[in-house]
Write a protein that holds these residues in place. Sequence first.
Motif, PDB file in Angstrom:
ATOM      1  N   PRO A  92       3.144  -8.400 -17.117  1.00  0.00           N
ATOM      2  CA  PRO A  92       4.021  -7.762 -16.117  1.00  0.00           C
ATOM      3  C   PRO A  92       5.332  -8.508 -15.932  1.00  0.00           C
ATOM      4  O   PRO A  92       6.379  -7.893 -15.772  1.00  0.00           O
ATOM      5  CB  PRO A  92       3.203  -7.805 -14.827  1.00  0.00           C
ATOM      6  CG  PRO A  92       1.809  -8.019 -15.260  1.00  0.00           C
ATOM      7  CD  PRO A  92       1.863  -8.780 -16.525  1.00  0.00           C
TER       8      PRO A  92
ATOM      9  N   LEU B  38      -6.776  -5.072 -14.323  1.00  0.00           N
ATOM     10  CA  LEU B  38      -6.444  -4.503 -13.016  1.00  0.00           C
ATOM     11  C   LEU B  38      -5.634  -5.483 -12.155  1.00  0.00           C
ATOM     12  O   LEU B  38      -4.750  -5.068 -11.414  1.00  0.00           O
ATOM     13  CB  LEU B  38      -7.719  -4.069 -12.295  1.00  0.00           C
ATOM     14  CG  LEU B  38      -8.305  -2.759 -12.837  1.00  0.00           C
ATOM     15  CD1 LEU B  38      -9.684  -2.506 -12.271  1.00  0.00           C
ATOM     16  CD2 LEU B  38      -7.394  -1.577 -12.527  1.00  0.00           C
ATOM     17  N   SER B  40      -3.591  -7.602 -13.435  1.00  0.00           N
ATOM     18  CA  SER B  40      -2.286  -7.512 -14.075  1.00  0.00           C
ATOM     19  C   SER B  40      -1.533  -6.283 -13.560  1.00  0.00           C
ATOM     20  O   SER B  40      -0.335  -6.340 -13.282  1.00  0.00           O
ATOM     21  CB  SER B  40      -2.492  -7.439 -15.587  1.00  0.00           C
ATOM     22  OG  SER B  40      -1.270  -7.297 -16.248  1.00  0.00           O
ATOM     23  N   THR B  41      -2.266  -5.182 -13.404  1.00  0.00           N
ATOM     24  CA  THR B  41      -1.675  -3.961 -12.845  1.00  0.00           C
ATOM     25  C   THR B  41      -1.146  -4.229 -11.434  1.00  0.00           C
ATOM     26  O   THR B  41      -0.048  -3.803 -11.078  1.00  0.00           O
ATOM     27  CB  THR B  41      -2.754  -2.849 -12.779  1.00  0.00           C
ATOM     28  OG1 THR B  41      -3.339  -2.721 -14.065  1.00  0.00           O
ATOM     29  CG2 THR B  41      -2.174  -1.526 -12.341  1.00  0.00           C
ATOM     30  N   TYR B  42      -1.952  -4.954 -10.665  1.00  0.00           N
ATOM     31  CA  TYR B  42      -1.552  -5.301  -9.292  1.00  0.00           C
ATOM     32  C   TYR B  42      -0.227  -6.069  -9.304  1.00  0.00           C
ATOM     33  O   TYR B  42       0.688  -5.754  -8.551  1.00  0.00           O
ATOM     34  CB  TYR B  42      -2.668  -6.122  -8.628  1.00  0.00           C
ATOM     35  CG  TYR B  42      -2.258  -6.756  -7.320  1.00  0.00           C
ATOM     36  CD1 TYR B  42      -2.381  -6.068  -6.119  1.00  0.00           C
ATOM     37  CD2 TYR B  42      -1.732  -8.045  -7.296  1.00  0.00           C
ATOM     38  CE1 TYR B  42      -1.992  -6.653  -4.926  1.00  0.00           C
ATOM     39  CE2 TYR B  42      -1.341  -8.628  -6.107  1.00  0.00           C
ATOM     40  CZ  TYR B  42      -1.473  -7.931  -4.922  1.00  0.00           C
ATOM     41  OH  TYR B  42      -1.081  -8.503  -3.756  1.00  0.00           O
ATOM     42  N   LEU B  45       2.639  -3.766 -10.235  1.00  0.00           N
ATOM     43  CA  LEU B  45       2.989  -2.873  -9.130  1.00  0.00           C
ATOM     44  C   LEU B  45       3.730  -3.637  -8.033  1.00  0.00           C
ATOM     45  O   LEU B  45       4.717  -3.161  -7.490  1.00  0.00           O
ATOM     46  CB  LEU B  45       1.721  -2.231  -8.548  1.00  0.00           C
ATOM     47  CG  LEU B  45       1.014  -1.201  -9.432  1.00  0.00           C
ATOM     48  CD1 LEU B  45      -0.300  -0.782  -8.792  1.00  0.00           C
ATOM     49  CD2 LEU B  45       1.906   0.014  -9.653  1.00  0.00           C
ATOM     50  N   THR B 129       0.835   3.082  -3.029  1.00  0.00           N
ATOM     51  CA  THR B 129       0.509   2.280  -4.211  1.00  0.00           C
ATOM     52  C   THR B 129      -0.440   1.155  -3.818  1.00  0.00           C
ATOM     53  O   THR B 129      -1.389   0.842  -4.534  1.00  0.00           O
ATOM     54  CB  THR B 129       1.806   1.686  -4.811  1.00  0.00           C
ATOM     55  OG1 THR B 129       2.768   2.718  -4.869  1.00  0.00           O
ATOM     56  CG2 THR B 129       1.565   1.136  -6.194  1.00  0.00           C
ATOM     57  N   ILE B 133      -4.271   0.631  -5.457  1.00  0.00           N
ATOM     58  CA  ILE B 133      -4.823  -0.540  -6.155  1.00  0.00           C
ATOM     59  C   ILE B 133      -5.939  -1.182  -5.319  1.00  0.00           C
ATOM     60  O   ILE B 133      -6.909  -1.705  -5.862  1.00  0.00           O
ATOM     61  CB  ILE B 133      -3.702  -1.558  -6.539  1.00  0.00           C
ATOM     62  CG1 ILE B 133      -4.201  -2.587  -7.563  1.00  0.00           C
ATOM     63  CG2 ILE B 133      -3.125  -2.279  -5.340  1.00  0.00           C
ATOM     64  CD1 ILE B 133      -4.379  -2.059  -8.957  1.00  0.00           C
TER      65      ILE B 133
END
Lengths: 98, 198
Positions: A92, B38, B40-42, B45, B129, B133
């Motif tokens: 990210p 997940l 990493s997604t957090y 975001l 969002t 999450i």
Amino acid sequence: MSWEHEGAEDIKKHVRVYITVFAALATLTIVTVGISYLHLPTHLAIILALIVATVKGSLVACYFMHLISEKTVIYWILLACFVFFVVLMLLPTFTSPM
Amino acid sequence: MEMEIPYSIKPNPVTGIPNGKLGIWLFLASEVMLFGALFSTYVLLRVGADVWPHGYKLLNVPLGTVNTMVLISSSVTMVMAWASLKMNQFGKFRLYLGLTILLSFVFLIIKAFEYGHKFETGIYPATSTYFGIYFTLTGLHALHIICGIIVNSFLWITGRRLWQKEPGRLTNRIEYAGLYWHFVDLVWIFLFPVLYLL
């Protein structure tokens, strides 16, 4: 030394370690919640929370999951896992607009 | 015809550990990747968002703290269940594993209460969002708790028979179930501050 070939006496010593680790985990939980009530600047709060969580996580992994005295093959698996995990966490930051 | 599973008690000469232990660690490594993706997604975001809410303003921190304590305690009772078998105390093993299962249910009930309260106030994964999450991460974690309850309950019910036949195999099974359970605890140790406190 492996944990697999230990006698009842050795296990009794470990039980004491488990209780100590439990006390440490409970204390650190209170510490991290306490820090959150101080409403520190976001960057500092994130760093502190992650440090406490890492210490707690390491305690669980080292003592409850016996990683402190495990066989080499498991360390290799976890090393590979760790490398990919770091890549996942860095993705990210590399891809987000600064 | 019954075939004996090789190296279920004795270490495999190639790896130095019983096959089951290698299996559970490989599985846990894959679980790290699942939750890692997940997390990493957090991060993505959160870094990409113009504003990100403080978790402590949206979630119930005291309830989250209690649940953290519940899960930590269940990890201790789990490792005590294994230690009891190592010390040849089957009765204590049943008690500790039973306590672990009980604490897992306490965790789920508290979590269900938190979810219920959110739904009552009209908060769903689609709300924002942050809640997207939040529900994904805690939902996946709760699913792991449910799986742990199923495995531990199976071992609690069928344990006696295996203990009488092959005590070493039961001890190892409990160790592997424990490794999984401690991992679920470890994930929560990171989820709690990330979602509730920051």
